[in-house]
Each structure stands twice: as C-alpha cells, then as structure tokens.
Design a protein around this motif. Structure first.
Motif, PDB file in Angstrom:
ATOM      1  N   LEU A 357       0.842  -1.188   0.000  1.00  0.00           N
ATOM      2  CA  LEU A 357       0.000   0.000   0.000  1.00  0.00           C
ATOM      3  C   LEU A 357       0.883   1.245   0.000  1.00  0.00           C
ATOM      4  O   LEU A 357       1.931   1.269   0.650  1.00  0.00           O
ATOM      5  N   ARG A 358       0.442   2.266  -0.700  1.00  0.00           N
ATOM      6  CA  ARG A 358       1.126   3.557  -0.677  1.00  0.00           C
ATOM      7  C   ARG A 358       0.285   4.628  -0.008  1.00  0.00           C
ATOM      8  O   ARG A 358       0.775   5.687   0.346  1.00  0.00           O
ATOM      9  N   LYS A 359      -0.990   4.347   0.143  1.00  0.00           N
ATOM     10  CA  LYS A 359      -1.928   5.267   0.793  1.00  0.00           C
ATOM     11  C   LYS A 359      -2.714   4.474   1.845  1.00  0.00           C
ATOM     12  O   LYS A 359      -2.859   3.259   1.745  1.00  0.00           O
ATOM     13  N   PRO A 360      -3.235   5.146   2.869  1.00  0.00           N
ATOM     14  CA  PRO A 360      -3.941   4.431   3.939  1.00  0.00           C
ATOM     15  C   PRO A 360      -5.171   3.663   3.432  1.00  0.00           C
ATOM     16  O   PRO A 360      -5.904   4.147   2.567  1.00  0.00           O
ATOM     17  N   GLN A 361      -5.359   2.483   3.996  1.00  0.00           N
ATOM     18  CA  GLN A 361      -6.562   1.707   3.715  1.00  0.00           C
ATOM     19  C   GLN A 361      -7.184   1.242   5.027  1.00  0.00           C
ATOM     20  O   GLN A 361      -6.500   0.721   5.909  1.00  0.00           O
ATOM     21  N   LEU A 362      -8.505   1.415   5.131  1.00  0.00           N
ATOM     22  CA  LEU A 362      -9.296   0.865   6.225  1.00  0.00           C
ATOM     23  C   LEU A 362     -10.207  -0.199   5.643  1.00  0.00           C
ATOM     24  O   LEU A 362     -10.846   0.015   4.610  1.00  0.00           O
ATOM     25  N   THR A 363     -10.241  -1.371   6.273  1.00  0.00           N
ATOM     26  CA  THR A 363     -11.175  -2.411   5.856  1.00  0.00           C
ATOM     27  C   THR A 363     -12.148  -2.676   6.997  1.00  0.00           C
ATOM     28  O   THR A 363     -11.769  -2.618   8.174  1.00  0.00           O
ATOM     29  N   TYR A 380      -5.068 -10.600   4.093  1.00  0.00           N
ATOM     30  CA  TYR A 380      -4.503  -9.340   3.614  1.00  0.00           C
ATOM     31  C   TYR A 380      -3.566  -8.716   4.646  1.00  0.00           C
ATOM     32  O   TYR A 380      -2.556  -8.101   4.275  1.00  0.00           O
ATOM     33  N   ARG A 381      -3.870  -8.892   5.905  1.00  0.00           N
ATOM     34  CA  ARG A 381      -2.957  -8.418   6.941  1.00  0.00           C
ATOM     35  C   ARG A 381      -1.589  -9.079   6.787  1.00  0.00           C
ATOM     36  O   ARG A 381      -0.542  -8.428   6.904  1.00  0.00           O
ATOM     37  N   ARG A 382      -1.591 -10.359   6.499  1.00  0.00           N
ATOM     38  CA  ARG A 382      -0.349 -11.112   6.310  1.00  0.00           C
ATOM     39  C   ARG A 382       0.448 -10.553   5.132  1.00  0.00           C
ATOM     40  O   ARG A 382       1.665 -10.368   5.210  1.00  0.00           O
ATOM     41  N   ALA A 383      -0.251 -10.271   4.025  1.00  0.00           N
ATOM     42  CA  ALA A 383       0.426  -9.740   2.849  1.00  0.00           C
ATOM     43  C   ALA A 383       0.974  -8.338   3.102  1.00  0.00           C
ATOM     44  O   ALA A 383       2.107  -8.024   2.724  1.00  0.00           O
ATOM     45  N   ALA A 384       0.172  -7.492   3.746  1.00  0.00           N
ATOM     46  CA  ALA A 384       0.614  -6.122   4.014  1.00  0.00           C
ATOM     47  C   ALA A 384       1.801  -6.100   4.969  1.00  0.00           C
ATOM     48  O   ALA A 384       2.719  -5.287   4.818  1.00  0.00           O
ATOM     49  N   THR A 385       1.797  -6.990   5.936  1.00  0.00           N
ATOM     50  CA  THR A 385       2.917  -7.068   6.873  1.00  0.00           C
ATOM     51  C   THR A 385       4.189  -7.484   6.147  1.00  0.00           C
ATOM     52  O   THR A 385       5.258  -6.892   6.336  1.00  0.00           O
ATOM     53  N   ALA A 386       4.093  -8.494   5.290  1.00  0.00           N
ATOM     54  CA  ALA A 386       5.263  -8.951   4.537  1.00  0.00           C
ATOM     55  C   ALA A 386       5.785  -7.872   3.604  1.00  0.00           C
ATOM     56  O   ALA A 386       6.993  -7.781   3.353  1.00  0.00           O
ATOM     57  N   ALA A 387       4.869  -7.030   3.092  1.00  0.00           N
ATOM     58  CA  ALA A 387       5.261  -5.988   2.153  1.00  0.00           C
ATOM     59  C   ALA A 387       5.713  -4.708   2.842  1.00  0.00           C
ATOM     60  O   ALA A 387       6.080  -3.743   2.166  1.00  0.00           O
ATOM     61  N   ALA A 390       2.072  -2.540   6.849  1.00  0.00           N
ATOM     62  CA  ALA A 390       1.136  -2.734   7.956  1.00  0.00           C
ATOM     63  C   ALA A 390       0.716  -1.424   8.608  1.00  0.00           C
ATOM     64  O   ALA A 390      -0.417  -1.295   9.081  1.00  0.00           O
ATOM     65  N   SER A 391       1.595  -0.437   8.632  1.00  0.00           N
ATOM     66  CA  SER A 391       1.256   0.829   9.285  1.00  0.00           C
ATOM     67  C   SER A 391       0.186   1.607   8.519  1.00  0.00           C
ATOM     68  O   SER A 391      -0.477   2.477   9.089  1.00  0.00           O
ATOM     69  N   LEU A 392       0.006   1.299   7.240  1.00  0.00           N
ATOM     70  CA  LEU A 392      -1.005   1.987   6.443  1.00  0.00           C
ATOM     71  C   LEU A 392      -2.360   1.289   6.489  1.00  0.00           C
ATOM     72  O   LEU A 392      -3.349   1.836   5.995  1.00  0.00           O
ATOM     73  N   LEU A 393      -2.411   0.090   7.061  1.00  0.00           N
ATOM     74  CA  LEU A 393      -3.632  -0.717   7.061  1.00  0.00           C
ATOM     75  C   LEU A 393      -4.242  -0.783   8.451  1.00  0.00           C
ATOM     76  O   LEU A 393      -3.554  -1.035   9.439  1.00  0.00           O
ATOM     77  N   ARG A 394      -5.549  -0.568   8.509  1.00  0.00           N
ATOM     78  CA  ARG A 394      -6.311  -0.831   9.724  1.00  0.00           C
ATOM     79  C   ARG A 394      -7.534  -1.639   9.347  1.00  0.00           C
ATOM     80  O   ARG A 394      -8.121  -1.447   8.280  1.00  0.00           O
TER      81      ARG A 394
END
Length: 471
Positions: A357-363, A380-387, A390-394
């Motif tokens: 992610l390059r911009k914040p995402q809320l799910t 998706y949390r797993r993928a964002a953490t690996a990439a 994680a700080s952009l995802l809530r």
C-alpha cells in the motif's frame, strides 16, 4: 437506470464526445473545487464510457471537495449494465447530505471483470474531473467484489487516490478465493457422494456448471435429513469458515446449539452451490482460460483445526457416531484437483495482491459473513505485513450476520475515521469504542456495532508477497 430529481443533459461518450473530453482534460483552465463548492447546484449525471460501461455521478450543491469512487459488488454475467455510486440508498442520501460527491461505473462487463473494472473506474474519475474540476481529495471505496476492485486500485494506482475503504471485500484475492471455494464442494462430493463423477472445475459452459450444481445440491439436500449427513455438511462448511449465524433472518443460535448452527450453515452452503461454486466459477474460468484452483498438497486435518467452527464439527460427529479422523483421512486420500498453470498465472496477475500500500486503507467486515468469511482479513494483513505496509492498514469488525450487512452509520463512521487518518497523518480512533462513537455521530438513527475481534487465520492464503504459497 436511476432517474434524478434534477438532471443536466445526459452524457453519452461516443467517439466524438470522447475526443472532446480528451481536449477538456488537457485544458489548463479546468475549473477548481472552489469554483463549485459554494455556487453550483446539485447535479446528477449519467453516461456511457467508450468501453460501454455505464457511469453515475452525483455532486451536491454543498460539495465538500471530496469525491468518493464506489466499486460495486459481483454481478453475474448476462445482467444489464447499470452504474452505481454508493452501497445503498440510505448511505447515499447520508453522504450527499454531508457534501460528498459520489461517482461509480457499472464496469464494461459483468462477472469476474477486474480487468474491465479498474480502468473503467479510473476513466469515470477522469469524466468527473473534466466536468467538475479537480477534487481536493479522492477516496476509493467498495463492497464485496468491489472491495477487490478497490484494493486493486489502491495497490496499482495509488497516485489516483488519497485513501481507500474496502467493505466486506475479497481482499484475499482471486486465487485464494477460488481455492477456498473449491474446498467445501470437494468435501461434500468426497464424503456424501464417493465415486460420483460430478464435475467441480473445468466447466465447458454454464449448462455443465448448472448440471453439476444441481447434482451435488440434491445430494446435500438428501444428506441434511440424517445425523451423519449433517455432520459431514458441517465439516464442509468449516473448511470455508461459514459461521453458524450468517443471516439476519435466522434466530441467533446459542453458543452450544450445534444443530441450529449447522442448519444455518446448510442454507449458506446451498447458496454457494447454486451460484458461486459452479456458475460464477465457470464464468471466471472462461476469463482465466482454464481451472485456476487446486487442492494438491492440502492437509484438510490441519485446515479443520484452524477453522473458527472446529468445535461444532467435533460435537456433531460425536452425536452422529461417526469417526472424524476417518472422514478426514478419506479427504486427504481422495484424488486431488490440479490447476491449469496458465489460468493460475492470469488470476494471479489480475486478481491477487502484493500487500504493498502507498496510501492508507481501512477495511471493515461483519463477523457473520458466509459468502466472504471474515478470515480473509487475516490474509490481507499477512500480505501487508510482509510488504512493509502494515502501518497503512487498519481493520475493523462489525458484530452482525450477513454479507456486507453494515448500517449507514457504520459505513459513514468508517469513512470519517479514514478521513481523520488523511487529515492527521496517523491513525486515530480505530478502536471499536471510537468507531462506534464516530458512527453514532454521523448517523444516530442506525446501529453502530463495532467490536474487538481477531479473525482466525485464513485457511489457504495466496498473495504476491508469498508467491510460493499453495503451490
């Protein structure tokens, strides 16, 4: 087609008007937000993109400068194309009253149409900008399959948006979705109709998919009449993490009312058989060029242990006098289904995610979703953490049965929470109490039901941050 209360001239983008639009987009003197925010009347615009997609736009008189790009959920092939720019009428009215401009397209085709959906949505943004000027802020949002489209826009076109809100979305991506849709039908066939020739993948056309759905559906209906059949149906449901309360029309079962929970899962499984597992799969296979699913190497004993409804299965097997170990052994020994590598490649390239992610995402997700189980959020949390994103995802969770069964308050509260992140540069108020307070303030007339929740692991994750998984 929606008839507006006040409608400007209907826009139809033929080749001639598409050229005019291109000129308008290139013009340096395009109108700005400030030119419209206080002076322009409310406008409702409908039109057709060069792709054939239908678009829909509403700009309120009190436009606050934010445009919300809505991506709609799955629509079966063959249905008429229709633009949609909000999740439901009540939420749409609330957002327009609060000054948001709403836009969205139909996509050029229905079905598993991500390769049409993303460019059509971006083209719809271009039309809005050409007509109304540059927005101060653009937020992509969508529900169900539209959550997949929204996340694809967020990952692949971050420069076009400021943030994203994916609601009950297929954020696990296409490969994981079709793999996990295969698991319950594989279990039903293996345990309820051993030796059956019913086809589960590789359908030549809709007729063959419908025939397979009918055959297996009747088998499941017959099995539901016996304790042994109900236990095995519960096992199949557990492989998809179908919750025991998944429809608001169902009374909520007691935590240990295993039979009531199983009856609810049975209904959800019949719904899966009637459309997603066969008809919708065949349409997706036709785009992918073959079968994009496999269960080679899958350990169903391990998968059941991770299921959110594992306890129910063990209790129903005891009640039926069946050996769960024996049935799991039968599943693990049964001939497996292999995927077409080219079809997997297509589904991976078009419909799987990197987690970048390059911009914040809320799910947001309901806890009682049978169609897109809440465990997809773990994937998706797993993928964002690996990439490293994680700080952009809530991620937040609503205590309610059903697929995408959010109230207008919950949707608007999530949007306002995302906007706080965009304003402040850091996440604030993403805990359930704060989300409920924000939702109630946005719309005190509908429920706010965010709760603390941690979904179980997704059973078969597949993403581009872990490209070897599931092979």
């Amino acid at each position: 087609m929606i008839t507006p209360t006040r409608t400007r001239a209907r826009t139809s983008l033929t080749r001639r008007t598409a050229l005019a639009l291109a000129v308008l987009l290139a013009a340096s003197a395009a109108p700005t937000v400030s030119a419209y925010a206080a002076e322009a009347p409310a406008e409702h615009v409908e039109g057709t993109l060069p792709s054939g997609a239908k678009y829909l736009m509403d700009k309120p008189a009190n436009w606050n400068g934010t445009v919300l790009l809505f991506s709609h959920g799955y629509r079966p092939a063959g249905l008429p194309l229709a633009g949609q720019n909000a999740s439901d009428d009540a939420t749409k009215a609330l957002l327009l009253d609060q000054g948001y401009a709403l836009v969205g397209s139909s996509y050029a085709t229905n079905g598993w149409a991500v390769t049409d959906a993303v460019p059509d949505q971006l083209a719809t943004l271009d039309v809005f900008t050409a007509r109304f000027g540059e927005a101060r802020r653009t937020i992509a949002w969508g529900q169900s399959y539209g959550g997949l489209v929204t996340t694809a826009i967020a990952e692949r076109h971050p420069g076009r948006i400021d943030g994203s809100l994916a609601m009950c979305g297929l954020v696990h991506g296409g490969v994981a979705n079709w793999n996990n849709t295969l698991d319950p039908v594989f279990a039903l066939k293996t345990l309820l109709a051993p030796g059956s020739s019913v086809q589960l993948t590789g359908f030549a056309d809709q007729a063959s998919a419908a025939a397979a759905a009918g055959t297996l559906g009747k088998t499941v209906t017959d099995a539901q009449a016996t304790p042994e059949g109900r236990a095995r149906i519960a096992l199949a449901a557990a492989l998809h993490n179908i919750p025991g309360w998944n429809d608001a029309s169902q009374p909520e079962p007691a935590p240990d009312d295993w039979n009531a929970q199983q009856a609810n899962q049975y209904q959800a499984l019949q719904g899966m058989l009637s459309l997603p597992a066969f008809s919708w799969r065949q349409e997706a296979e036709s785009r992918a060029g073959g079968n994009m699913s496999w269960n080679t190497g899958v350990d169903y004993t391990k998968m059941l242990r991770q299921s959110s409804v594992h306890k129910e299965v063990t209790e129903l097997y005891k009640e039926a006098g069946l050996s769960l170990k024996k049935d799991l052994g039968a599943l693990n020994r049964a001939p497996r289904i292999s995927a077409d590598p080219a079809a997997v490649d297509w589904m991976s390239r078009t419909s799987s995610f990197t987690g970048k992610l390059r911009k914040p995402q809320l799910t947001i997700h309901t806890t009682g979703d049978a169609l897109v189980p809440v465990q997809v959020q773990s994937a998706y949390r797993r993928a964002a953490t690996a990439a490293g994103s994680a700080s952009l995802l809530r991620q937040a969770y609503v205590d309610n049965p059903g697929h995408c069964s959010f109230s207008p308050a919950e949707q608007t509260g999530a949007l306002h929470t995302l906007e706080k992140r965009l304003d402040k540069g850091r996440w604030q108020g993403t805990d359930p109490a704060s989300l409920n307070a924000t939702s109630a303030a946005a719309d005190p007339t509908t429920p706010a039901r965010y709760i603390p929740y941690r979904p179980a692991p997704y059973p078969r994750p597949y993403d581009l941050a872990h490209p070897g998984d599931g092979r």
